[in-house]
Design a protein around this motif. Structure first.
Motif, short mmCIF file in Angstrom:
data_model
loop_
_atom_site.label_atom_id
_atom_site.label_comp_id
_atom_site.label_asym_id
_atom_site.label_seq_id
_atom_site.Cartn_x
_atom_site.Cartn_y
_atom_site.Cartn_z
N SER A 66 -28.92 -24.13 11.27
CA SER A 66 -29.31 -25.16 12.32
C SER A 66 -28.95 -24.78 13.75
N ASP A 67 -29.42 -23.55 14.04
CA ASP A 67 -29.10 -22.93 15.49
C ASP A 67 -27.74 -23.07 15.85
N GLY A 68 -26.84 -22.81 15.06
CA GLY A 68 -25.50 -23.21 15.46
C GLY A 68 -24.86 -24.50 15.20
N ALA A 69 -25.42 -25.36 14.73
CA ALA A 69 -24.87 -26.76 14.78
C ALA A 69 -23.85 -26.71 13.65
N SER A 70 -24.32 -26.09 12.56
CA SER A 70 -23.22 -25.74 11.46
C SER A 70 -21.95 -25.76 11.92
N GLU A 71 -21.93 -24.27 12.46
CA GLU A 71 -20.59 -23.99 13.13
C GLU A 71 -20.06 -25.14 13.84
N GLU A 72 -20.64 -25.69 14.91
CA GLU A 72 -20.15 -26.88 15.76
C GLU A 72 -19.69 -27.78 14.92
N ILE A 73 -20.10 -28.25 13.92
CA ILE A 73 -19.72 -29.40 13.12
C ILE A 73 -18.47 -29.17 12.18
N ILE A 74 -18.46 -27.99 11.82
CA ILE A 74 -17.04 -27.15 11.12
C ILE A 74 -16.00 -27.28 12.22
N GLY A 75 -16.26 -26.78 13.37
CA GLY A 75 -15.31 -26.67 14.42
C GLY A 75 -14.65 -28.07 14.81
N ARG A 76 -15.49 -28.87 14.97
CA ARG A 76 -15.10 -30.13 15.36
C ARG A 76 -14.34 -30.86 14.33
N TRP A 77 -14.81 -30.45 13.24
CA TRP A 77 -14.05 -31.08 11.77
C TRP A 77 -12.45 -30.47 11.85
N GLY A 78 -12.47 -29.09 12.08
CA GLY A 78 -11.32 -28.33 11.93
C GLY A 78 -10.25 -28.85 13.18
#
Length: 353
Positions: A66-78
């Motif tokens: 998802s053009d980096g969105a997956s990492e961003e979602i995980i980062g905000r959750w963490g």
């Protein structure tokens, strides 16, 4: 390499070492390719919460999801839970666009790691995969960049994904000869529907002490039993969204061989009172070299159903029946010739015909 480090009771999540030198990881990993695409952020966070509640430890993503969105979602959750030090976070680079760089080049790898760290809100990546072979970059350059990143404390362990046997062997030999990071992990496609890695890739991984974190363990949904022979899939499913989806495409997999596997898996599932998907995951967990199986899901309900497979242990007869029906004959040459005249112990272990 696939022996649990603690006993499994009921639905207790097994933990095991990833290869000979990797971190300890949970048998089931959370694959997050759907995050930011089929799965919105709220549902993704519910899935992450559920995964941790069920004692999963390995979260797998990539810069290209998802053009980096997956990492961003995980980062905000963490960040919201106060960090992810209790988890193993894996990500990848190779296919995301990096201005001025490409593939596995030193510049691309260094820039991709920094970008992933920012999106994930981490100081270091526990397990960093190169997402595929780059024929235009000397693998020594890629390995050198990974070595510098490890020395700088930005990554802890190295893995590779989607490579052939000779490519994996070349990676290992160059790494060993030059004191560079030998991968502890390999991430290939592997399931009852696709055992192609057993010819070369899996023996190479076992010989080099590399653990596997296979993707598509349910064959793009085929091994849930939800796709039939006479009706193309529709609706909000992996193949319903895109019936022509790469190696998992409906027309490619809608074969007599696939339906024979499903018949045997269905019979085993009925004896155990379990879904077909649990049988497929349990068979894969029994294979040599498996460390952690990536579970991809669109929502928490799907994830919960797959996590329930942890408690299923197949007996020898079940495993043998599934292995036999999913075998594809070795090509006559060189594989059949080598088997007949020399023998290959790994193939015997895998149940090759």
């Amino acid at each position: 390499m696939n022996t649990p480090t603690r006993s499994v009771k009921n639905n207790d999540m097994p933990l095991q070492r990833l290869g000979q030198k990797g971190p300890t990881v949970s048998l089931h990993a959370l694959g997050t390719m759907t995050f930011g695409a089929e799965t919105d952020e709220g549902e993704a966070h519910r899935m992450l919460d559920l995964f941790v509640e069920r004692r999963g430890t390995l979260i797998d993503t990539a810069d290209v999801y998802s053009d980096g969105a997956s990492e961003e979602i995980i980062g905000r959750w963490g960040e919201a839970r106060g960090g992810m030090d209790d988890l193993i976070v894996a990500t990848k680079c190779r296919f995301a666009e990096t201005p001025g760089s490409r593939g596995g080049s030193r510049r691309a790898v260094l820039k991709c790691v920094d970008a992933s760290l920012e999106r994930l809100k981490l100081d270091a990546i526990d397990l960093f995969f190169i997402h595929g072979w780059d024929d235009e970059t000397d693998v020594a350059e890629t390995l050198g960049a990974l070595d510098d990143l490890m020395r700088a404390g930005k990554i802890h362990h190295v893995g590779w994904s989607n490579v052939t046997g000779w490519q994996l062997e070349r990676i290992c030999r160059i790494a060993e000869a030059n004191g560079l990071p030998v991968p502890c992990a390999l991430q290939p496609q592997y399931s009852l529907l696709d055992r192609g890695i057993e010819l070369e890739v899996l023996p190479c991984a076992l010989e080099n002490g590399i653990g596997l974190t296979p993707w598509s363990p349910l064959g793009g949904g085929w091994l849930t039993g939800k796709y039939g022979a006479d009706e193309r899939p529709t609706g909000a499913t992996r193949l319903g969204d895109d019936p022509n989806r790469g190696v998992e495409a409906y027309d490619t997999r809608n074969t007599e061989g696939t339906h024979n596997i499903l018949r045997v898996a269905s019979a085993v599932a009925k004896r155990h009172g379990r879904p077909i998907s649990h049988v497929a995951l349990a068979w894969l967990a029994s294979r040599s070299g498996i460390a952690s199986i990536l579970l991809g899901a669109r929502n928490a309900d799907q994830l919960a159903g797959n996590l329930d497979a942890v408690g299923l242990a197949l007996d020898r007869e079940d495993i043998e029946a599934l292995t036999l029906v999913s075998c594809t004959p070795l090509p006559d040459y060189p594989y059949g010739f080598v088997r007949d005249w020399s023998g290959v112990a790994h193939w015997d272990r895998f149940g090759a015909p």
